[in-house]
Design a protein around this motif. Sequence first.
Motif, mmCIF file in Angstrom:
data_model
loop_
_atom_site.group_PDB
_atom_site.id
_atom_site.type_symbol
_atom_site.label_atom_id
_atom_site.label_comp_id
_atom_site.label_asym_id
_atom_site.label_seq_id
_atom_site.Cartn_x
_atom_site.Cartn_y
_atom_site.Cartn_z
ATOM 1 N N TYR A 75 -15.752 27.233 -35.709
ATOM 2 C CA TYR A 75 -14.874 26.334 -34.961
ATOM 3 C C TYR A 75 -14.442 26.961 -33.643
ATOM 4 O O TYR A 75 -14.447 26.298 -32.591
ATOM 5 N N ILE A 76 -14.070 28.226 -33.674
ATOM 6 C CA ILE A 76 -13.628 28.913 -32.451
ATOM 7 C C ILE A 76 -14.752 28.942 -31.413
ATOM 8 O O ILE A 76 -14.522 28.691 -30.224
ATOM 9 N N ILE A 77 -15.963 29.235 -31.850
ATOM 10 C CA ILE A 77 -17.104 29.273 -30.929
ATOM 11 C C ILE A 77 -17.308 27.912 -30.272
ATOM 12 O O ILE A 77 -17.485 27.817 -29.046
ATOM 13 N N LEU A 78 -17.251 26.838 -31.065
ATOM 14 C CA LEU A 78 -17.442 25.502 -30.508
ATOM 15 C C LEU A 78 -16.310 25.117 -29.565
ATOM 16 O O LEU A 78 -16.538 24.534 -28.503
ATOM 17 N N ASP A 79 -15.088 25.426 -29.964
ATOM 18 C CA ASP A 79 -13.934 25.037 -29.169
ATOM 19 C C ASP A 79 -13.862 25.798 -27.849
ATOM 20 O O ASP A 79 -13.521 25.228 -26.802
ATOM 21 N N VAL A 80 -14.218 27.075 -27.876
ATOM 22 C CA VAL A 80 -14.087 27.922 -26.686
ATOM 23 C C VAL A 80 -15.307 27.802 -25.771
ATOM 24 O O VAL A 80 -15.160 27.708 -24.538
ATOM 25 N N PHE A 81 -16.503 27.802 -26.340
ATOM 26 C CA PHE A 81 -17.722 27.893 -25.533
ATOM 27 C C PHE A 81 -18.477 26.574 -25.371
ATOM 28 O O PHE A 81 -19.385 26.493 -24.550
ATOM 29 N N VAL A 82 -18.116 25.553 -26.157
ATOM 30 C CA VAL A 82 -18.814 24.261 -26.035
ATOM 31 C C VAL A 82 -17.793 23.229 -25.550
ATOM 32 O O VAL A 82 -17.594 23.077 -24.360
ATOM 33 N N ASN A 83 -17.150 22.514 -26.461
ATOM 34 C CA ASN A 83 -16.067 21.606 -26.074
ATOM 35 C C ASN A 83 -15.276 21.197 -27.313
ATOM 36 O O ASN A 83 -15.726 21.353 -28.446
ATOM 37 N N ARG A 84 -14.109 20.656 -27.094
ATOM 38 C CA ARG A 84 -13.181 20.338 -28.189
ATOM 39 C C ARG A 84 -13.716 19.211 -29.080
ATOM 40 O O ARG A 84 -13.587 19.270 -30.301
ATOM 41 N N ILE A 85 -14.337 18.197 -28.488
ATOM 42 C CA ILE A 85 -14.788 17.064 -29.295
ATOM 43 C C ILE A 85 -15.855 17.493 -30.295
ATOM 44 O O ILE A 85 -15.858 17.053 -31.444
ATOM 45 N N THR A 86 -16.749 18.399 -29.892
ATOM 46 C CA THR A 86 -17.781 18.880 -30.809
ATOM 47 C C THR A 86 -17.160 19.708 -31.928
ATOM 48 O O THR A 86 -17.544 19.586 -33.099
ATOM 49 N N ALA A 87 -16.184 20.528 -31.578
ATOM 50 C CA ALA A 87 -15.498 21.341 -32.590
ATOM 51 C C ALA A 87 -14.794 20.457 -33.613
ATOM 52 O O ALA A 87 -14.892 20.681 -34.827
ATOM 53 N N VAL A 88 -14.096 19.434 -33.142
ATOM 54 C CA VAL A 88 -13.341 18.562 -34.042
ATOM 55 C C VAL A 88 -14.278 17.725 -34.916
ATOM 56 O O VAL A 88 -14.057 17.577 -36.131
ATOM 57 N N LEU A 89 -15.343 17.184 -34.323
ATOM 58 C CA LEU A 89 -16.296 16.388 -35.104
ATOM 59 C C LEU A 89 -17.013 17.244 -36.153
ATOM 60 O O LEU A 89 -17.276 16.784 -37.265
ATOM 61 N N THR A 90 -17.319 18.480 -35.799
ATOM 62 C CA THR A 90 -17.966 19.377 -36.761
ATOM 63 C C THR A 90 -17.015 19.720 -37.895
ATOM 64 O O THR A 90 -17.418 19.777 -39.063
ATOM 65 N N LEU A 91 -15.747 19.932 -37.561
ATOM 66 C CA LEU A 91 -14.738 20.181 -38.596
ATOM 67 C C LEU A 91 -14.600 18.965 -39.512
ATOM 68 O O LEU A 91 -14.498 19.109 -40.741
#
Length: 296
Positions: free
Chosen positions: A108-124
């Motif tokens: 989650y941290i990798i997605l949120d920091v290096f990709v974007n928040r929407i991808t992190a949240v959808l993956t979660l």
Amino acid sequence: MANQAALTQRASWREYLELTKPRVVALLLLTALVGMALATPTWVAAEILIPAMLGIGLMASSAAAINHLVDRHIDAKMARTLRRPLPTGALSPRKVLTFAMIIGALGYIILDVFVNRITAVLTLASLVGYAVIYTMYLKRATPQNIVIGGLAGAAPPLLGWTAVTGEIHAYPLLLVMIVFTWTPPHFWALAVHRAKDYAKAEVPMLPVTHGIAFTKTCILLYTVLLTAVCVLPYLIGMSGLIYLVGVSALNIGFLAYALKLKYKPNKFTAFKMFKFSIWHLMGLFILLLVDHYFMY
């Protein structure tokens, strides 16, 4: 107890790798990669590709490990799964939970920091859908478990798209629909093959609750529906002739297995269909990838 403690002490990286269901995660990452590729006419930039694949992979692996943890008592009753790390005692529940939490949080941290928040949240959300809603509740509550819960496993193409664009679009949602429609005939074929195991473990899979004959009919109907859905990328201009020709051949093979399973099966037909279904999905997404770059 002493033997179980000894096994736990001897746990190696192989047991932890098995927790992640690497073959399943590899297929999910392929669909995520295609989602990323379709979002751009050029190849995906490395600064997005690498963290997106790593983050999605880690969170999918976390969901798989939680599945191992929650299903450990069921796994111990089934021939297909009784040699997994938890039923054998190679890993303790505490170690598995710690491992799942660490890699899930890291993803989650990798997605949120290096990709974007929407991808992190959808993956979660996908992780919660599979590890909690499906594994902890739906799997034990309804014979439609795999239909409803299949949405979580269908999310990676959308995750790949949002990793590149930061927004939701109809194209990746169509890919989600394909995986969602593919999941029931894929998993029910295995359930038919392992119906006695599921009955022994008291898991309400469709062959256990409604019978094998009814399940075979459902498999055939879903395969027909899948054939129609798989043509949609071509019909809406998302893909071209390379995809259409290739996916038509794959669909013919899938339908042939579904018809044989329904009307003229032998004891190996269901398992062969299950294995072919994996190649079907893999081939479909590879065709999308090849067709996309050929068009451009």
